[in-house]
Design a protein around this motif. Sequence first.
Motif, PDB file in Angstrom:
ATOM      1  N   MET A 170       0.845  -1.206   0.000  1.00  0.00           N
ATOM      2  CA  MET A 170       0.000   0.000   0.000  1.00  0.00           C
ATOM      3  C   MET A 170       0.876   1.252   0.000  1.00  0.00           C
ATOM      4  O   MET A 170       1.931   1.281   0.619  1.00  0.00           O
ATOM      5  N   ASP A 171       0.386   2.291  -0.670  1.00  0.00           N
ATOM      6  CA  ASP A 171       1.122   3.549  -0.707  1.00  0.00           C
ATOM      7  C   ASP A 171       1.036   4.252   0.643  1.00  0.00           C
ATOM      8  O   ASP A 171       0.084   4.078   1.402  1.00  0.00           O
ATOM      9  N   THR A 172       2.063   5.060   0.927  1.00  0.00           N
ATOM     10  CA  THR A 172       2.026   5.909   2.116  1.00  0.00           C
ATOM     11  C   THR A 172       1.347   7.219   1.743  1.00  0.00           C
ATOM     12  O   THR A 172       1.713   7.868   0.772  1.00  0.00           O
ATOM     13  N   LEU A 173       0.304   7.591   2.511  1.00  0.00           N
ATOM     14  CA  LEU A 173      -0.448   8.817   2.247  1.00  0.00           C
ATOM     15  C   LEU A 173       0.075   9.914   3.161  1.00  0.00           C
ATOM     16  O   LEU A 173       0.186   9.713   4.372  1.00  0.00           O
ATOM     17  N   SER A 174       0.398  11.074   2.599  1.00  0.00           N
ATOM     18  CA  SER A 174       1.021  12.160   3.369  1.00  0.00           C
ATOM     19  C   SER A 174       0.029  13.280   3.673  1.00  0.00           C
ATOM     20  O   SER A 174      -0.766  13.679   2.811  1.00  0.00           O
ATOM     21  N   TYR A 175       0.107  13.787   4.898  1.00  0.00           N
ATOM     22  CA  TYR A 175      -0.767  14.868   5.365  1.00  0.00           C
ATOM     23  C   TYR A 175       0.046  15.842   6.204  1.00  0.00           C
ATOM     24  O   TYR A 175       1.176  15.546   6.616  1.00  0.00           O
ATOM     25  N   ASP A 176      -0.564  17.011   6.491  1.00  0.00           N
ATOM     26  CA  ASP A 176       0.028  17.924   7.483  1.00  0.00           C
ATOM     27  C   ASP A 176      -0.211  17.389   8.897  1.00  0.00           C
ATOM     28  O   ASP A 176       0.579  17.614   9.808  1.00  0.00           O
ATOM     29  N   LEU A 177      -1.351  16.695   9.063  1.00  0.00           N
ATOM     30  CA  LEU A 177      -1.786  16.289  10.391  1.00  0.00           C
ATOM     31  C   LEU A 177      -2.578  14.996  10.315  1.00  0.00           C
ATOM     32  O   LEU A 177      -3.483  14.860   9.487  1.00  0.00           O
ATOM     33  N   VAL A 178      -2.254  14.056  11.195  1.00  0.00           N
ATOM     34  CA  VAL A 178      -3.071  12.846  11.373  1.00  0.00           C
ATOM     35  C   VAL A 178      -3.692  12.902  12.767  1.00  0.00           C
ATOM     36  O   VAL A 178      -2.993  13.145  13.757  1.00  0.00           O
ATOM     37  N   ILE A 179      -5.010  12.709  12.823  1.00  0.00           N
ATOM     38  CA  ILE A 179      -5.742  12.703  14.098  1.00  0.00           C
ATOM     39  C   ILE A 179      -6.174  11.270  14.370  1.00  0.00           C
ATOM     40  O   ILE A 179      -6.884  10.667  13.555  1.00  0.00           O
ATOM     41  N   ASP A 200     -12.747  14.728   6.646  1.00  0.00           N
ATOM     42  CA  ASP A 200     -12.046  13.582   6.068  1.00  0.00           C
ATOM     43  C   ASP A 200     -11.787  12.555   7.178  1.00  0.00           C
ATOM     44  O   ASP A 200     -10.851  12.708   7.964  1.00  0.00           O
ATOM     45  N   VAL A 201     -12.648  11.538   7.258  1.00  0.00           N
ATOM     46  CA  VAL A 201     -12.568  10.538   8.317  1.00  0.00           C
ATOM     47  C   VAL A 201     -12.452   9.152   7.687  1.00  0.00           C
ATOM     48  O   VAL A 201     -13.265   8.780   6.845  1.00  0.00           O
ATOM     49  N   SER A 202     -11.445   8.405   8.106  1.00  0.00           N
ATOM     50  CA  SER A 202     -11.280   7.029   7.644  1.00  0.00           C
ATOM     51  C   SER A 202     -11.733   6.095   8.769  1.00  0.00           C
ATOM     52  O   SER A 202     -11.045   5.952   9.778  1.00  0.00           O
ATOM     53  N   LEU A 203     -12.917   5.472   8.590  1.00  0.00           N
ATOM     54  CA  LEU A 203     -13.484   4.600   9.615  1.00  0.00           C
ATOM     55  C   LEU A 203     -12.930   3.183   9.485  1.00  0.00           C
ATOM     56  O   LEU A 203     -12.365   2.814   8.459  1.00  0.00           O
ATOM     57  N   TYR A 204     -13.105   2.399  10.522  1.00  0.00           N
ATOM     58  CA  TYR A 204     -12.602   1.013  10.555  1.00  0.00           C
ATOM     59  C   TYR A 204     -11.118   0.966  10.183  1.00  0.00           C
ATOM     60  O   TYR A 204     -10.667   0.096   9.445  1.00  0.00           O
ATOM     61  N   THR A 205     -10.379   1.933  10.712  1.00  0.00           N
ATOM     62  CA  THR A 205      -8.945   2.048  10.438  1.00  0.00           C
ATOM     63  C   THR A 205      -8.204   2.000  11.762  1.00  0.00           C
ATOM     64  O   THR A 205      -8.063   3.007  12.452  1.00  0.00           O
ATOM     65  N   HIS A 256       1.056   3.401  11.294  1.00  0.00           N
ATOM     66  CA  HIS A 256       0.718   2.132  10.641  1.00  0.00           C
ATOM     67  C   HIS A 256      -0.687   1.704  11.058  1.00  0.00           C
ATOM     68  O   HIS A 256      -1.022   1.696  12.250  1.00  0.00           O
ATOM     69  N   THR A 257      -1.507   1.347  10.066  1.00  0.00           N
ATOM     70  CA  THR A 257      -2.907   0.997  10.337  1.00  0.00           C
ATOM     71  C   THR A 257      -3.323  -0.212   9.515  1.00  0.00           C
ATOM     72  O   THR A 257      -2.579  -0.697   8.662  1.00  0.00           O
ATOM     73  N   THR A 258      -4.547  -0.676   9.760  1.00  0.00           N
ATOM     74  CA  THR A 258      -5.120  -1.780   8.984  1.00  0.00           C
ATOM     75  C   THR A 258      -5.421  -1.361   7.550  1.00  0.00           C
ATOM     76  O   THR A 258      -5.720  -2.204   6.709  1.00  0.00           O
ATOM     77  N   LYS A 259      -5.356  -0.061   7.261  1.00  0.00           N
ATOM     78  CA  LYS A 259      -5.609   0.424   5.887  1.00  0.00           C
ATOM     79  C   LYS A 259      -4.386   1.135   5.319  1.00  0.00           C
ATOM     80  O   LYS A 259      -4.518   2.081   4.540  1.00  0.00           O
ATOM     81  N   GLY A 260      -3.198   0.691   5.731  1.00  0.00           N
ATOM     82  CA  GLY A 260      -1.982   1.260   5.168  1.00  0.00           C
ATOM     83  C   GLY A 260      -1.280   2.226   6.101  1.00  0.00           C
ATOM     84  O   GLY A 260      -1.614   2.331   7.289  1.00  0.00           O
ATOM     85  N   VAL A 261      -0.311   2.958   5.547  1.00  0.00           N
ATOM     86  CA  VAL A 261       0.516   3.865   6.336  1.00  0.00           C
ATOM     87  C   VAL A 261       0.143   5.312   6.018  1.00  0.00           C
ATOM     88  O   VAL A 261       0.010   5.698   4.852  1.00  0.00           O
ATOM     89  N   PHE A 262      -0.049   6.096   7.071  1.00  0.00           N
ATOM     90  CA  PHE A 262      -0.355   7.521   6.933  1.00  0.00           C
ATOM     91  C   PHE A 262       0.818   8.298   7.530  1.00  0.00           C
ATOM     92  O   PHE A 262       1.291   7.959   8.619  1.00  0.00           O
ATOM     93  N   GLN A 263       1.244   9.330   6.825  1.00  0.00           N
ATOM     94  CA  GLN A 263       2.452  10.054   7.233  1.00  0.00           C
ATOM     95  C   GLN A 263       2.129  11.527   7.453  1.00  0.00           C
ATOM     96  O   GLN A 263       1.395  12.141   6.670  1.00  0.00           O
ATOM     97  N   ALA A 264       2.688  12.095   8.531  1.00  0.00           N
ATOM     98  CA  ALA A 264       2.470  13.517   8.821  1.00  0.00           C
ATOM     99  C   ALA A 264       3.505  13.998   9.835  1.00  0.00           C
ATOM    100  O   ALA A 264       3.933  13.226  10.698  1.00  0.00           O
ATOM    101  N   PRO A 265       3.893  15.285   9.757  1.00  0.00           N
ATOM    102  CA  PRO A 265       4.808  15.829  10.767  1.00  0.00           C
ATOM    103  C   PRO A 265       4.114  16.108  12.101  1.00  0.00           C
ATOM    104  O   PRO A 265       4.766  16.293  13.122  1.00  0.00           O
TER     105      PRO A 265
END
Length: 324
Positions: A1-10, A92-97, A112-121
């Motif tokens: 899975m691709d890594t998705l990049s954001y400014d912020l992960v909540i 923007d909410v990713s449920l069951y993650t 690291h999650t069940t739906k891939g990797v999310f990246q943020a500073p």
Amino acid sequence: MDTLSYDLVIIGGGPIGLNCAIEAKKAGLNYIVLEKGVLVNSLYNFPTNMTFFSTSQLLEIGDVPFIAHSDKPTRKESLEYFRRVKDAWNLDVSLYTEVSGMNKNNEAYEIHTTKGVFQAPHVIVATGFYDTPRLLNIPGEELPKVKHYYDDPHPYVGQKVIVIGAANSACDVALETYYKGAEVTMVIREPEIYPKVKYWIRPNIENRIKNGEIKAYFNSTITQIEEDKVTLETPDGKVVLPNDFVLAMTGYKPNYDLLEKLGLPISQDELKIPVHNEETLETPLPGVYVAGVINAGMQTSKLFIENTRVHAETIIESIVSSKH
């Protein structure tokens, strides 16, 4: 899975996580909310017929009016309200993650999650405490008849039910199951019903106990649970009671396993508070913040939605100022 990049992960899609998302959106940040279950998962797990102690006005976020049929909203009205908040702000909410861990990679954190990797500073942890019950740690607790969450009184009609605890949840559950035809016994460690039980419930439960309609063992604990009975330790010695269900309303605590996987340090005292700066809510991990009720650790009756709504604004201000 691709890594998705954001400014912020909540991390956490409860009311405070959603409020953080609203403030992030207002500040122009590219964010995502990761929720392991359904939207406002903790509220979804509340009892079906629950009414909030707070008024709807105190639960409002994002300038979305909370209209309820009476002064204090129900669980159903709250679920509908926060769904409307999500839609009104197009959050923007990713449920069951479900989040399984976090590591630092250069300037960003990889979640690291069940739906891939999310990246943020920047990361906000707003996971609440209602997902993790405080266990009794006694033999038989793993039996299907033992419930740490209460949903609805119907399964307990005509059953011998033991309710453990003496705070709001335990008193609510004891009364509701009693009124629907259960044979209810309360097992209470303390010598009395918790003094801070809601003012309209305490006299009712005390009168039911006084009249013998609900049996109560004070200064007592359960030492063993079996398929058809439980064993109590009481001031008068050991008591064995026939039993069909045990409803353990013993309270909840933050998900310390997850906090450990995220690398968040916890205070070494009995309060077990995630270490954070009181003013900015930033943890010792630069750019990682804690929001909502987890900031009180094991003091789960100290912080609520209404007195942590301000956390979102505080944290987003800190993130924005750090970017300049």
